[in-house]
Design a protein around this motif. Sequence first.
Motif: not given
Length: 213
Positions: A142-154
């Motif tokens: 879940i934390q990886n997904i939250l960080l990936a959202c931040r990385a792609v601007g979501l």
Amino acid sequence: MVDDIGQHKPGSDGVSLLEGIRTTRAIRRLKPDPVPAGLIRTVCEAGTFAPSGGNRQPWFFIAVTEPERRAWIAERYRPAFHAYIAPALEAAKDPAFPEAKRRNIRAALHLADHLHEAPVHLFVAGWTRRGEPQHQALFPAIQNILLACRAVGLGASLTTLHRAHGAEIDAFLGLPDNCPTCALLPIGWPEGRYGRPKRRSVDDCLQFERFGA
Ligand SMILES: Cc1cc2nc3c(=O)[nH]c(=O)nc-3n(C[C@H](O)[C@H](O)[C@H](O)COP(=O)(O)O)c2cc1C
């Protein structure tokens, strides 16, 4: 289908991993604009790189995007959240209540009242083990997904209060009894910006050798 994090970074400001971690806060005000399926895949792929016990990788990600289905979910989340937040709302009437906490409550209430508008309801579910939910096995993903959202601007946030209607929602998603949901991440394009959240200083948390030394 865009499947490479490096290729598609709308809104990303190309920050370092550490700065991305420092500036990934709960983004609860989201635009209703749709999110490409390829980007949902990208952030879920980041989830699959999380560690898990015995590398069992018990997770499943279910992205709900159809408006009627999101409305059905929001109808269940909203009252559960209002019931949960009622005592804090009462406490927030005190003028001495910290303003930062009041802002946090307002944002969480906004999300609860506008959840149906979030273009993606991403559920994270996972196999039970010996009959018990393995939520601890899902939170690194879940934390990886939250960080990936931040990385792609979501924009994204972590919520769990759908569990008040957990069995009903799991059945709605077609999940088997031994694969319950753990979290619901509402995802969309942010209204606001990422930025450093309010946190305790590491110097208050880190100690060497012994607690209280
Ligand atoms: C286990 C867990 C469950 C959470 N459940 C909810 C929830 O149901 N609804 C919600 O709005 N936020 C939920 N949150 C998000 C927290 O409220 C959020 O991380 C906190 O307010 C800090 O926000 P910030 O990162 O913007 O500072 C949850 C967080 C965690 C770790």
